[in-house]
Design an enzyme around this catalytic site. Structure first.
Site, mmCIF file in Angstrom:
data_model
loop_
_atom_site.group_PDB
_atom_site.id
_atom_site.type_symbol
_atom_site.label_atom_id
_atom_site.label_comp_id
_atom_site.label_asym_id
_atom_site.label_seq_id
_atom_site.Cartn_x
_atom_site.Cartn_y
_atom_site.Cartn_z
ATOM 1 C CB CYS A 21 -0.958 0.018 1.186
ATOM 2 S SG CYS A 21 -0.183 0.373 2.773
ATOM 3 C CB CYS B 82 -2.313 -3.269 4.562
ATOM 4 S SG CYS B 82 -1.176 -3.287 3.163
HETATM 5 ZN ZN ZN Z 1 0.373 -1.634 3.720
#
Ligand code: ZN
Lengths: 280, 194
Positions: A243, A271
């Site tokens: 991410c 995430c």
């Molecule tokens: Zn992440």
């Protein structure tokens, strides 16, 4: 719901005893209140203290989230969700915001918890003084007298020897300037989240039969010296490969096939949320 | 026509206890916040259904209690929870039905020891709910200092508790209920600030 069991598995007497201990724990932040831990039909290492707290708290209006090392999908987390679901029928979620009750081991979620949410932490060894004093009677006396000198000495010696404090997790803190407390095996990264939070933190140790608490807006200070401040783990220059977050607690993952090392968020639901927002 | 000889209530030992416990937990974690227990108290009988609801949630044969001001409440709590009646100085829970009992209840209440501060009494006080001024409270669970309207019972109890000068962690925790179904808690670390 399996009707061979009482609602939330525990008998009402066990719940009442735990509930009385919880109220005392909130009234005396950081103090370890003893309780009569029950046997549960679950494996060792599952954190029976945390589960007993969850079972004594939970009701039909709750939404439960369970995380283990930051992950909602680990075998432990899934099994605990299944067990609690079997005896309560409560809704479960991975979404930190939707949960009213969160049971966790080793992490505090990245999203700041709000007032009204309760985080239940599983604790293997509740006594922060155990590393300097093996005897339970002696540590009780130290807490009674607020005699924490041996612990400060230990910290100081590790600073002299290793130039840093060598306690990676279970890094002790002082609660309201009175009790030294073990925050459970969370990384130092999460310690500051305990200080003047909005939510209620409850800690359960099943084997040692102790419950303790940090209510909202409570002073929780990680141990440090004037000239050597407390430091969290630093992930400077690193980011999550999934991410891209640069402000979360990262797990280092090693791929033995390629020999490659990379980092990703330990809080998997956070995430995923970041990735969802990015793709929208 | 038959007379009903036993008093009946429809307080659910599993679900109403759980709900009331969570309200108690919210109150003690957020002193100065008033939670509403009316719906649950309405399921109970007698002159003090709010006190009885708290007793039903927290007391059993492992706890001792004492009461100021109502023999019938004492009998109901003993019968419904199986908790044992104790001298005030030994009670885990002290229920005070009228503010005339507040001072003696607090002066005699056990306040734990430095090693075992949890072996202290919780004093549950019925308040008439009528506002008698305001107080500013501060301590864990409160962001900074918060001023709230209070009844005479709350004022009296907090003044009396402060006068005991307990050495923390020793102390007693206070819970207030009103006949409107309001409940508020003031644990030992929360203090009145000028
Ligand atoms: Zn992440």
């Amino acid at each position: 719901m399996n009707s061979n069991y009482n609602y939330a598995f525990l008998d009402e007497g066990s719940k009442r005893e735990i509930r009385r201990s919880v109220l005392k724990a909130v009234a005396i932040p950081g103090y370890q209140v003893p309780f009569g831990s029950r046997e549960l039909p679950i494996g060792r290492g599952w954190g029976t203290g945390g589960i007993q707290l969850t079972l004594s708290l939970i009701g039909p209006a709750d939404t439960l989230k369970v995380i283990d090392q930051g992950s909602d999908e680990s075998v432990n987390a899934v099994n605990i969700k299944k067990f609690v679901g079997l005896c309560t029928d409560v809704e479960t979620t991975n979404d930190t915001r939707k949960a009213t009750l969160i049971q966790t081991r080793h992490r505090i979620p990245e999203i700041p918890l709000r007032n009204g949410q309760i985080l239940v932490l599983q604790v293997p060894i509740p006594e922060p003084l155990r590393i300097v004093e093996p005897c339970e009677e002696a540590t009780k006396k130290m807490h009674a007298e607020k005699d924490y000198a041996p612990m400060w000495l230990q910290l100081y010696e590790s600073l002299v020897k290793y130039k840093k404090v060598t306690i990676p997790t279970e890094y002790p803190c002082m609660v309201e300037g009175r009790y030294m407390m073990n925050p459970s095996p969370i990384p130092k990264f999460d310690n500051p989240k305990l200080h003047r939070a909005e939510c209620l933190y409850l800690f359960g140790a099943g084997r040692e039969k102790k419950i303790y608490a940090i209510p909202p807006h409570t002073e929780v200070v990680s141990l440090a010296f004037d000239d050597i401040p407390f430091e969290r783990e630093s992930f400077a220059g690193k980011k999550c490969r999934l991410c891209g977050s640069e402000n979360t607690y990262l797990d280092e993952i090693f791929d033995p096939q390629t020999g490659e090392r990379f980092f990703q968020c330990s809080d998997t639901s956070y995430c995923q949320e970041v990735r969802r927002h990015v793709s929208e | 026509m038959t007379w009903q000889l036993t008093k009946k209530h429809n307080f659910d030992a599993v679900f109403d206890s759980q709900k009331l416990f969570r309200l108690l937990l919210e109150a003690i974690s957020n002193p100065t916040r008033i939670v509403d227990i009316k719906e649950i108290a309405d399921k109970l009988f007698g002159s003090y259904p709010e006190l009885l609801a708290v007793a039903m949630t927290l007391l059993d044969n492992e706890t001792g209690f004492s009461i100021y001001g109502s023999d019938s409440l004492s009998a109901d709590i003993a019968a419904l929870t199986l908790a044992r009646r104790e001298a005030v100085s030994a009670a885990d829970f002290i229920f005070v039905c009228d503010k005339s009992g507040i001072q003696e209840a607090i002066e005699k209440a056990k306040y734990g020891t430095l090693a075992q501060p949890h072996k202290s009494a919780t004093v549950v006080i019925q308040s008439d709910g009528a506002q008698a001024g305001s107080l500013t409270l501060s301590g864990p669970g409160i962001a900074g200092a918060v001023e709230i309207p209070v009844s005479q019972a709350v004022k009296d109890a907090l003044a009396c508790r402060a006068a005991q000068n307990y050495e923390y962690p020793q102390g007693i925790d206070l819970i207030f209920v009103s006949d409107k179904g309001e409940l508020m808690a003031v644990p030992r670390l929360v203090k009145v600030v000028e």
